[in-house]
Design a protein around this motif. Structure first.
Motif, short mmCIF file in Angstrom:
data_model
loop_
_atom_site.label_atom_id
_atom_site.label_comp_id
_atom_site.label_asym_id
_atom_site.label_seq_id
_atom_site.Cartn_x
_atom_site.Cartn_y
_atom_site.Cartn_z
N GLU A 53 0.84 -1.21 0.00
CA GLU A 53 0.00 0.00 0.00
C GLU A 53 0.88 1.27 0.00
O GLU A 53 0.59 2.25 -0.69
CB GLU A 53 -0.92 0.00 1.21
N ALA A 54 1.96 1.24 0.81
CA ALA A 54 2.88 2.39 0.86
C ALA A 54 3.49 2.65 -0.52
O ALA A 54 3.59 3.81 -0.99
CB ALA A 54 3.97 2.14 1.89
N ARG A 55 3.90 1.56 -1.20
CA ARG A 55 4.49 1.70 -2.54
C ARG A 55 3.46 2.23 -3.54
O ARG A 55 3.81 3.01 -4.45
CB ARG A 55 5.00 0.34 -3.03
N ASN A 60 1.70 6.87 -6.76
CA ASN A 60 0.68 7.89 -7.06
C ASN A 60 1.23 9.32 -6.84
O ASN A 60 0.90 10.26 -7.57
CB ASN A 60 -0.56 7.69 -6.20
N TYR A 61 2.08 9.45 -5.80
CA TYR A 61 2.65 10.77 -5.51
C TYR A 61 3.52 11.25 -6.67
O TYR A 61 3.44 12.41 -7.10
CB TYR A 61 3.45 10.71 -4.21
N PHE A 62 4.35 10.36 -7.18
CA PHE A 62 5.23 10.76 -8.26
C PHE A 62 4.46 11.04 -9.56
O PHE A 62 4.96 11.71 -10.45
CB PHE A 62 6.30 9.70 -8.50
N LEU A 63 3.22 10.55 -9.63
CA LEU A 63 2.39 10.82 -10.80
C LEU A 63 1.62 12.14 -10.65
O LEU A 63 1.45 12.88 -11.63
CB LEU A 63 1.41 9.67 -11.04
N THR A 64 1.15 12.42 -9.42
CA THR A 64 0.26 13.57 -9.21
C THR A 64 0.90 14.68 -8.39
O THR A 64 0.37 15.79 -8.34
CB THR A 64 -1.02 13.11 -8.49
N ILE A 70 1.90 11.22 -0.08
CA ILE A 70 3.08 11.00 0.76
C ILE A 70 2.66 10.76 2.20
O ILE A 70 3.22 9.88 2.88
CB ILE A 70 4.03 12.22 0.67
N ASP A 71 1.64 11.47 2.67
CA ASP A 71 1.13 11.24 4.05
C ASP A 71 0.63 9.80 4.21
O ASP A 71 0.91 9.13 5.22
CB ASP A 71 0.01 12.24 4.36
N GLN A 72 -0.11 9.32 3.20
CA GLN A 72 -0.62 7.93 3.26
C GLN A 72 0.53 6.93 3.21
O GLN A 72 0.52 5.92 3.89
CB GLN A 72 -1.58 7.68 2.08
N THR A 73 1.54 7.28 2.40
CA THR A 73 2.71 6.39 2.31
C THR A 73 3.38 6.27 3.67
O THR A 73 3.71 5.16 4.14
CB THR A 73 3.72 6.93 1.28
N LEU A 74 3.56 7.44 4.34
CA LEU A 74 4.18 7.41 5.67
C LEU A 74 3.33 6.66 6.68
O LEU A 74 3.85 5.96 7.56
CB LEU A 74 4.42 8.86 6.13
N VAL A 115 10.27 11.55 4.41
CA VAL A 115 10.16 12.78 5.19
C VAL A 115 10.98 13.91 4.52
O VAL A 115 10.52 15.06 4.38
CB VAL A 115 10.62 12.56 6.65
N ASN A 116 12.17 13.58 4.06
CA ASN A 116 13.01 14.56 3.37
C ASN A 116 12.36 15.01 2.07
O ASN A 116 12.52 16.17 1.64
CB ASN A 116 14.40 13.97 3.09
N LEU A 117 11.62 14.05 1.46
CA LEU A 117 10.93 14.39 0.22
C LEU A 117 9.89 15.47 0.46
O LEU A 117 9.70 16.38 -0.36
CB LEU A 117 10.29 13.13 -0.36
N LEU A 118 9.19 15.36 1.60
CA LEU A 118 8.16 16.37 1.93
C LEU A 118 8.80 17.74 2.16
O LEU A 118 8.21 18.78 1.83
CB LEU A 118 7.39 15.93 3.17
#
Length: 471
Positions: A53-55, A60-64, A70-74, A115-118
């Motif tokens: 699910e995280a992946r 999806n983040y890298f697409l949109t 990113i919050d859901q991934t974390l 986190v660094n990505l955010l």
């Protein structure tokens, strides 16, 4: 060392409990490990699904470039990390993967990168180097790949464990089966056989066969019981010999008394006739003297007949055994007495043709003749003499009966008819030894004879003979 039957049964039962307990413990251990493995697999599947699910949200983040992804991934990474730490804490002893600490470190690095990505995101645009994106994707792929291997490995191990558990259960039945056979053999050789030996011996004792029971060496109560029974049999044999000796003396007394009584009557008659002749010696009545001498001669013949019967009764008879059809003996006996049988008496023969036995033909024929003659003499007004025979159910011998429809034997004398010199016939018409002689012949053939009678209806003599004579 002697062990009682109770101890033997207790030991067998204890052994059964111990083996059953070991099997139960092994089964319980296998089931417990299997249960732990199933729980580990369930937790690892939860962990693996959380990473997937995280992946998904990462992609999806890298697409949109939507921050929510990113919050859901974390969120899912945190769930995965908690699951992994829980597995390590609760099931670390049973999990196959021993490098779960490394997976936790990888998860933490992956989470730090996210986190660094955010932090790098500004105003909805991602200003991040391409190599950083590749690093995050690489970290995600590595974690996913490692966890997938762990889950597959645990699943395969669990399947193997289930298969081994089934095999263990099957193998565990083997010692139970072997123990059951051993217990059965123990009961057969240490309980059933001694009981049968003792039971057969008691049956023989009840039949009057006081032979010692074969010794058994079981080292328990059965051995002691056999020893006690053999001591009892020894004492019974001793008492039996004393009883037989007493019976012999009593029989000798009765025999002597019978001989004296039987010979006394003709001797008295002879003595009386001689005395009269001496007194009338000078008398010319020759007819009267002749009559006295003829009477004395008859009494002498009677005395000779008594002595002859007595000698025959006392003589030890030798058996000349021969395989003979019983019906032939019956027919021969009837032929020999036919001339003495009145016309108002008929014979009924109900003897199967196939009854064959090893006997002394002359002796058994004499038994039949005596019984038939007695039956004929008991029917003064005519009647039927029936001779029957049949095989015993045990197939050890056969029975035959001589049945008349005569007057019957009074109840008060029926127990005396086999005694020597006992007779109900008129003086001079019987010695009273006929039934005693045939009783001896039957005993010599290892047979039996008994009588039943009802006054006014007739008498039945029942005899038993074995098919083969003992060696």
């Amino acid at each position: 060392m002697k062990i009682s039957i109770r101890k033997k049964i207790f030991l067998a039962f204890a052994m059964f409990l111990v083996i059953s307990g070991l099997i139960w413990l092994q089964s319980y251990r296998s089931q417990y490990i299997l249960n732990q493995k199933i729980q580990i697999i369930e937790r690892k599947y939860e962990l693996f699904n959380a990473i997937l699910e995280a992946r998904r949200y990462e992609k999806n983040y890298f697409l949109t470039f939507d921050r929510k992804n990113i919050d859901q991934t974390l969120t899912y990474v945190n769930i995965a990390e908690n699951s992994l730490r829980s597995i390590l804490t609760k099931y670390g002893k049973y999990t196959l993967a021993k490098n779960l600490d490394e997976r936790i470190t990888e998860l933490e690095e992956y989470k730090d990168s996210l986190v660094n990505l955010l932090k790098l995101q500004k105003n909805g645009h991602l200003a991040v180097p391409g190599d950083f994106i590749q690093l995050i994707q690489k970290q995600g792929r590595k974690i996913t790949s490692e966890l997938e291997k762990i889950v597959k490995k645990e699943s395969q191990f669990t399947r193997d464990l289930i298969r081994k558990s089934k095999m263990i259960h099957l193998i565990a039945l083997l010692p139970v089966f072997i123990l059951s056979i051993l217990v059965a053999l123990f009961l057969i050789f240490n309980v059933d056989r001694p009981l049968k030996t003792i039971g057969n011996a008691i049956i023989k004792i009840s039949r009057g066969d006081f032979q010692n029971i074969p010794e058994i060496h079981t080292g328990d109560e059965f051995e002691s019981l056999v020893t006690s029974l053999n001591s009892m049999i020894k004492e019974l044999n001793k008492r039996n010999k004393e009883l037989v000796q007493a019976q012999k003396l009593a029989s000798l007394g009765r025999l002597t008394s019978g001989v004296a009584h039987e010979l006394n009557n003709p001797l008295n008659n002879i003595s009386t006739s001689v005395q009269i002749l001496v007194e009338e010696l000078e008398d010319d009545d020759l007819e009267y003297k002749k009559e006295l001498l003829i009477g004395a001669e008859k009494e002498v013949e009677r005395s000779k007949e008594i002595v002859k019967s007595l000698l025959e009764f006392a003589r030890e008879r030798s058996l000349t055994l021969k395989r003979t059809y019983f019906k032939n003996l019956v027919n021969n006996a009837i032929k020999r007495v036919k001339s003495q049988v009145p016309d108002n008496i008929t014979f009924k023969v109900e003897v199967p043709d196939d009854i064959q036995a090893t006997v002394g033909p002359l002796g058994i024929e004499r038994v039949l003749i005596n019984l038939i003659v007695n039956a004929v003499q008991a029917m003064k007004n005519g009647g039927d003499v029936t001779i029957k025979a049949c095989k015993q159910e045990s197939n050890s011998g056969f029975c035959f009966q001589v049945i008349d429809t005569g007057e019957g034997i009074p109840e008060e004398i029926i127990t005396k008819i086999f005694d020597p010199f006992f007779t109900t016939k008129e003086v001079g018409k019987g010695t009273g030894l006929g039934l005693s002689i045939i009783y001896g012949i039957m005993e010599q053939h290892d047979g039996k004879i008994k009588v039943s009678s009802e006054q006014g209806k007739g008498t039945t003599f029942t005899c038993f003979l074995p098919f083969d004579q003992p060696e």
